[in-house]
Scaffold this motif. Sequence first.
Motif, short mmCIF file in Angstrom:
data_model
loop_
_atom_site.label_atom_id
_atom_site.label_comp_id
_atom_site.label_asym_id
_atom_site.label_seq_id
_atom_site.Cartn_x
_atom_site.Cartn_y
_atom_site.Cartn_z
N GLU A 70 0.83 -1.21 0.00
CA GLU A 70 0.00 0.00 0.00
C GLU A 70 0.86 1.25 0.00
OE1 GLU A 70 -2.45 -0.50 3.41
OE2 GLU A 70 -3.77 -1.99 2.47
N ALA A 71 1.95 1.23 0.79
CA ALA A 71 2.83 2.39 0.86
C ALA A 71 3.51 2.65 -0.49
CB ALA A 71 3.87 2.20 1.95
N LEU A 72 3.99 1.59 -1.11
CA LEU A 72 4.69 1.75 -2.39
C LEU A 72 3.74 2.21 -3.49
CD1 LEU A 72 7.00 -1.41 -2.33
CD2 LEU A 72 7.65 0.96 -1.91
N ARG A 73 2.57 1.57 -3.57
CA ARG A 73 1.61 1.95 -4.61
C ARG A 73 1.12 3.38 -4.39
NH1 ARG A 73 -0.49 -3.98 -4.50
NH2 ARG A 73 0.21 -4.73 -6.53
N GLY A 74 1.01 3.76 -3.11
CA GLY A 74 0.59 5.12 -2.80
C GLY A 74 1.59 6.15 -3.27
N ASN A 75 2.84 5.73 -3.42
CA ASN A 75 3.89 6.63 -3.91
C ASN A 75 4.17 6.44 -5.40
OD1 ASN A 75 4.55 8.05 -1.51
ND2 ASN A 75 5.62 6.24 -0.75
N GLY A 76 3.25 5.74 -6.07
CA GLY A 76 3.36 5.59 -7.52
C GLY A 76 4.31 4.51 -7.99
N ARG A 77 4.72 3.62 -7.09
CA ARG A 77 5.64 2.57 -7.50
C ARG A 77 4.89 1.32 -7.95
NH1 ARG A 77 8.82 5.32 -3.85
NH2 ARG A 77 11.00 5.55 -4.49
N THR A 78 5.55 0.54 -8.79
CA THR A 78 4.98 -0.71 -9.27
C THR A 78 5.32 -1.84 -8.31
OG1 THR A 78 5.23 0.02 -11.56
CG2 THR A 78 4.94 -2.35 -11.19
N VAL A 79 4.33 -2.67 -8.01
CA VAL A 79 4.51 -3.79 -7.09
C VAL A 79 4.07 -5.07 -7.77
CG1 VAL A 79 3.74 -4.83 -4.93
CG2 VAL A 79 4.21 -2.38 -5.03
N ARG A 80 4.89 -6.10 -7.69
CA ARG A 80 4.52 -7.42 -8.18
C ARG A 80 4.34 -8.34 -6.99
NH1 ARG A 80 9.04 -9.18 -12.40
NH2 ARG A 80 9.98 -7.15 -12.67
N ALA A 81 3.13 -8.78 -6.76
CA ALA A 81 2.84 -9.62 -5.60
C ALA A 81 2.86 -11.09 -5.98
CB ALA A 81 1.48 -9.25 -5.01
N GLU A 82 3.53 -11.89 -5.16
CA GLU A 82 3.61 -13.33 -5.35
C GLU A 82 3.35 -14.02 -4.01
OE1 GLU A 82 4.22 -15.09 -8.08
OE2 GLU A 82 5.17 -13.71 -9.50
N THR A 83 2.68 -15.16 -4.05
CA THR A 83 2.51 -15.99 -2.87
C THR A 83 3.18 -17.33 -3.12
OG1 THR A 83 0.41 -14.94 -2.22
CG2 THR A 83 0.87 -17.15 -1.34
N VAL A 84 4.14 -17.66 -2.25
CA VAL A 84 4.84 -18.94 -2.34
C VAL A 84 4.62 -19.66 -1.00
CG1 VAL A 84 7.01 -20.13 -2.75
CG2 VAL A 84 6.56 -17.93 -3.86
N ARG A 85 3.67 -20.55 -0.96
CA ARG A 85 3.31 -21.22 0.29
C ARG A 85 4.38 -22.23 0.72
NH1 ARG A 85 -1.85 -19.89 1.48
NH2 ARG A 85 -3.07 -18.99 -0.23
N THR A 86 4.32 -22.56 2.00
CA THR A 86 5.30 -23.48 2.56
C THR A 86 5.36 -24.80 1.81
OG1 THR A 86 4.99 -22.48 4.75
CG2 THR A 86 5.98 -24.67 4.69
N ASP A 87 4.21 -25.29 1.36
CA ASP A 87 4.18 -26.59 0.68
C ASP A 87 4.28 -26.47 -0.85
OD1 ASP A 87 1.75 -25.40 0.27
OD2 ASP A 87 0.52 -27.11 0.91
N ALA A 88 4.61 -25.29 -1.34
CA ALA A 88 4.69 -25.09 -2.79
C ALA A 88 5.84 -25.92 -3.38
CB ALA A 88 4.89 -23.62 -3.11
N ARG A 89 5.58 -26.51 -4.54
CA ARG A 89 6.60 -27.32 -5.19
C ARG A 89 7.29 -26.58 -6.33
NH1 ARG A 89 3.64 -33.29 -5.61
NH2 ARG A 89 3.27 -33.53 -3.36
N ASP A 90 6.81 -25.39 -6.65
CA ASP A 90 7.35 -24.67 -7.79
C ASP A 90 8.15 -23.44 -7.37
OD1 ASP A 90 5.22 -23.27 -6.80
OD2 ASP A 90 4.44 -22.68 -8.77
N VAL A 91 8.82 -23.50 -6.20
CA VAL A 91 9.57 -22.35 -5.72
C VAL A 91 10.62 -21.92 -6.75
CG1 VAL A 91 11.09 -21.47 -3.91
CG2 VAL A 91 9.21 -22.98 -3.32
N GLY A 92 11.31 -22.90 -7.33
CA GLY A 92 12.33 -22.57 -8.32
C GLY A 92 11.76 -21.86 -9.53
N ALA A 93 10.59 -22.30 -9.98
CA ALA A 93 9.96 -21.67 -11.15
C ALA A 93 9.53 -20.25 -10.85
CB ALA A 93 8.77 -22.51 -11.60
N VAL A 94 8.98 -20.04 -9.65
CA VAL A 94 8.55 -18.69 -9.27
C VAL A 94 9.76 -17.77 -9.16
CG1 VAL A 94 7.44 -17.29 -7.48
CG2 VAL A 94 6.50 -19.52 -8.07
N ALA A 95 10.82 -18.27 -8.51
CA ALA A 95 12.03 -17.47 -8.36
C ALA A 95 12.63 -17.12 -9.72
CB ALA A 95 13.04 -18.22 -7.51
N ALA A 96 12.61 -18.07 -10.65
CA ALA A 96 13.15 -17.82 -11.99
C ALA A 96 12.32 -16.77 -12.72
CB ALA A 96 13.17 -19.12 -12.79
#
Length: 264
Positions: A70-96
């Motif tokens: 909220e703070a960043l968007r309020g200052n006009g910055r771009t934010v990319r939100a990602e959720t990587v859950r504890t049991d996620a199997r695609d951590v490497g793909a998300v990080a890439a």
Amino acid sequence: MDRRHGRAPAVREQRHLDGHLSRIFLCARPNDAMQMLPVSQYLGAHGLDDIALVDNGTEYGRQTTRFLSEALRGNGRTVRAETVRTDARDVGAVAARIAAGRPGAVVHGGDWQDAARFARALSAAGYRGPRIATQAVHDPRFVREAGAAAEGWLVVSTSADPATVPSVRRFATAFRKRFGAAPPLFAAEAYDAVGLIAACAGGLGRDRVTRQDLLPVLRTTTFKGVSRSYAFEPANGMYAGTGVFIYRVERGRFGFLGMDGRKV
């Protein structure tokens, strides 16, 4: 409370009244969302944009990243939100995918286990930009689990690390002399919480002190502890003031950088 081992970032009664904070409540550290203030300062001072915010699907992760988003968007910055859950199997793909987008910085809101796994994946993906984590990552196990991938990570925490924060050095020396071991994280804060209560009780000058006697005094007092100065909002007992410490992982240790993100 055992001052050797007690963790006391908050002094409170769990009962709530009418859906609001209990009248018998003191929060002796900045809340989880406010941890991110120095992160926002750091990103702004360095002109960083296009920020990747990664949470692990927990309430803690959402709290910390939501405030920053909220703070960043309020200052006009771009934010990319990602959720990587504890049991996620695609951590490497998300990080890439994140690394391929070349974000200005990556901020992880989650515990040390998830952050360590993500740090390894992000390093393997070749990302070398600023990597930032929250208090739950201020744990030696993060450094051990992440290994070389932990190097360079910035970590914000409400704990004054006795190993590196100059203001806690005398406390750490006294602790080691008395107990024969280095104080753990939050030892100084636990000591301060007990000291705050003892100082307020002693100031009342009574033989017997009740909780009702202490509440108005605690909420309106300021107290100079070994880790920081304490003050509270009289209306709700929330912590008022600074109290977030900034560290960088260097050579397998958390090195203290300061408390102002604009100067890091």
